[in-house]
Design an enzyme around this catalytic site. Structure first.
Site, PDB file in Angstrom:
ATOM      1  N   LEU A  67     -32.935 -74.681  78.744  1.00  0.00           N
ATOM      2  CA  LEU A  67     -32.361 -73.344  78.859  1.00  0.00           C
ATOM      3  C   LEU A  67     -33.252 -72.321  78.177  1.00  0.00           C
ATOM      4  O   LEU A  67     -33.695 -72.540  77.047  1.00  0.00           O
ATOM      5  CB  LEU A  67     -30.965 -73.326  78.224  1.00  0.00           C
ATOM      6  CG  LEU A  67     -30.327 -71.958  77.982  1.00  0.00           C
ATOM      7  CD1 LEU A  67     -30.071 -71.237  79.299  1.00  0.00           C
ATOM      8  CD2 LEU A  67     -29.027 -72.108  77.187  1.00  0.00           C
ATOM      9  N   SER A  68     -33.511 -71.205  78.828  1.00  0.00           N
ATOM     10  CA  SER A  68     -34.215 -70.065  78.252  1.00  0.00           C
ATOM     11  C   SER A  68     -35.586 -70.476  77.717  1.00  0.00           C
ATOM     12  O   SER A  68     -36.453 -70.846  78.485  1.00  0.00           O
ATOM     13  CB  SER A  68     -33.338 -69.425  77.167  1.00  0.00           C
ATOM     14  OG  SER A  68     -33.851 -68.178  76.761  1.00  0.00           O
ATOM     15  N   ALA A  69     -35.792 -70.423  76.403  1.00  0.00           N
ATOM     16  CA  ALA A  69     -37.065 -70.883  75.852  1.00  0.00           C
ATOM     17  C   ALA A  69     -37.291 -72.346  76.198  1.00  0.00           C
ATOM     18  O   ALA A  69     -38.427 -72.779  76.430  1.00  0.00           O
ATOM     19  CB  ALA A  69     -37.094 -70.676  74.340  1.00  0.00           C
ATOM     20  N   GLY A 129     -31.255 -69.812  73.478  1.00  0.00           N
ATOM     21  CA  GLY A 129     -32.019 -70.575  74.325  1.00  0.00           C
ATOM     22  C   GLY A 129     -31.658 -70.445  75.840  1.00  0.00           C
ATOM     23  O   GLY A 129     -31.396 -69.361  76.210  1.00  0.00           O
TER      24      GLY A 129
END
Length: 503
Positions: free
Chosen positions: A142-144, A13
């Protein structure tokens, strides 16, 4: 095969309201609405949290869970210390085998549908159960989860006051798995207006206010490449009606930090570029007042706690009731003060400061800075009445914003700098511009700097030297005397403002 590739690309993520708040625990909540995205809901609520407190929605990255994203990133620490509720949506393998939020599926990123609606329904449940302050609801991830943060800000700008994507992507960069590959690496380059149109199309007819955004990115991230920071900045500055040129830059813990302001001087977008950091959430494990987190997979110890800095951007540290006693501390606030036109002006002298005299073109052209066609060098004076600041207010930061009227040459050529001296009170014997303002000592010399600009407005870097008891004056001058004509005329009065933020 496509799924395996997607996994590789997505990766993972002030004072508080209650001193020594007791730690709570992460608990699951069911029955929060129709849940069309089939997500799970977890929450962390500090014991004794009163109604009217902020709410933070934190979304994990791929392969992570709510339980792997709460304390590890520091969010539970700040929830306890500053007094806010924490909502942690969780993806299910049935939706995505790698527990990624489906930020690239058209059915999950629109208003009133899919995973976006599920997160909104969780938010509604939190506000109903806890009496959360509806004006102080924030999203991060975070990320996705960062990409999903932009989804929530775009689809529900009436719900979220601000957001903070960490290693994320612009809203609607992709609407399919295949398109997601290119968005993450090498990135998708669109114009700011095209990015802004995607956000505006998420909630047609919405006229604002729009969420403010704190964007975080590692410079060596090969999963979600740094180009996504640039595109995200372009998207949200376009939505706020400003440009993607930073109005103030500096460093925090050695990492580049930039701020983008709208026409009213508000900080609407900020960025942190984590030099040398790969794909993950920045933490700084330890017990210090600015430290947080536990390093692990995609939770990276880089000596800077992202959740702490994000909380400051959202003013979570200053929210809450004043302490007891007859003289409580003033609450946080911001004032935008116009310059006092009657006292504004400019002084001209030789390069050594000999023969100073008051300039005479203020009424027609404005106040001058730099070397004029007559070979003399100009310094501009702006006065601000800062007596309206609350008694006992602690200035967090202040900055001057000026408006260009005209100019000639390039005052910033060869690395020259337009610096701002600050005087608590008046530079000369009186506050009106006079010859003695040229060389009068400053309370803080070179307190700030104004970068190059050729039209419109420009804000200085931040400073804290403000006089809460009366007049604060700013003197603008070039750090080095130009060898040839190079000057700028700035508008006096309402054309110049001083923005002061306090707590």
């Amino acid at each position: 095969m496509l799924l395996a590739l997607l996994v590789a690309l997505l990766g993972a993520g002030g004072p508080g309201f209650v001193p020594e708040a007791r730690a709570a625990s992460l608990t699951e909540v069911t029955g929060f609405g129709t849940n069309p995205g089939n997500l799970r809901m977890f929450r962390y609520v500090p014991d004794g949290l009163p109604a009217g407190r902020p709410l933070v929605v934190a979304m994990h990255g791929c392969t992570q869970s709510a339980a792997a994203y709460d304390a590890e990133t520091g969010w539970t620490k700040w929830a306890d210390q500053w007094g806010f509720a924490l909502l942690l949506p969780q993806q299910q393998p049935g939706n995505n085998l790698n527990s990624c939020f489906n930020w690239f599926e058209s059915g999950d990123i629109g208003r009133g549908a899919g995973e976006a609606l599920s997160v909104k329904q969780m938010t509604d449940r939190m506000k109903s159960d806890l009496g959360s302050d509806a004006a102080r609801v924030y999203a991060t991830g975070l990320s996705a989860g960062a990409a999903m943060t932009n989804v929530m800000l775009a689809s529900y700008p009436d719900v979220f006051a601000a957001g903070a994507p960490v290693a994320g992507l612009p809203y609607a960069c992709a609407t399919s798995v295949i398109a997601a590959y290119g968005c993450m690496n090498p990135g998708t380059n669109l114009s700011p207006s095209a990015w802004g149109d995607k956000v505006r199309a998420a909630y047609p007819g919405y006229g604002g206010p729009w969420p403010t955004v704190s964007v975080w990115q590692g410079t060596t991230d090969t999963t979600v490449v740094p180009a996504n920071l640039t595109e995200t900045v372009e998207q949200w500055t376009a939505v706020h009606g400003t440009d993607a040129t930073a109005d103030a830059t500096g460093t925090v813990a050695g990492y580049p930090h930039a701020v983008y302001r709208d026409g009213a001087g508000r900080d609407v977008v900020e960025t942190y570029s984590l030099t040398g950091m790969g794909h993950g959430q920045p933490v700084d494990p330890g017990t210090g007042p600015e430290q947080c987190g536990t390093a692990g997979a995609y939770i990276l110890d880089v000596g800077l706690c992202a959740s702490y800095r994000i909380g400051l951007f959202w003013d979570l540290d200053g929210a809450g009731s004043p302490g007891p006693g007859p003289d409580p501390e003033p609450g946080p606030g911001t004032a935008v003060l116009p310059s006092l036109a009657a006292d504004d002006g400019y002084v001209k002298a030789s390069a050594t400061g000999a023969g100073p005299a008051v300039g005479t073109l203020e009424g027609s052209l404005g106040v001058a800075v730099g070397r004029g066609a007559d070979g003399l060098h100009n310094r501009a004076l702006f006065s601000f009445d800062t007596s309206s600041l609350p008694d006992g207010a602690r200035v967090k930061r202040a900055f001057v914003t000026v408006t260009r009227a005209s100019g000639a040459g390039d005052p910033w050529a060869a690395g020259n700098r337009l610096v701002v001296d600050i005087r608590s009170g008046c530079f000369g014997a009186t506050c009106a511009t006079a010859a003695d303002d040229w060389s009068a000592p400053a309370s803080t010399a070179e307190a700030a700097e104004i970068g190059a600009f050729t039209s419109g407005t420009k804000s200085s870097t931040a400073f804290t030297a403000v006089n809460p008891a009366g007049i604060t004056q700013a003197r603008l001058r070039l750090a080095s005397a130009p060898a040839s004509t190079a000057y700028v005329f700035l508008r006096p009065g309402a054309g110049a403002t001083l923005t002061v933020e306090w707590e």
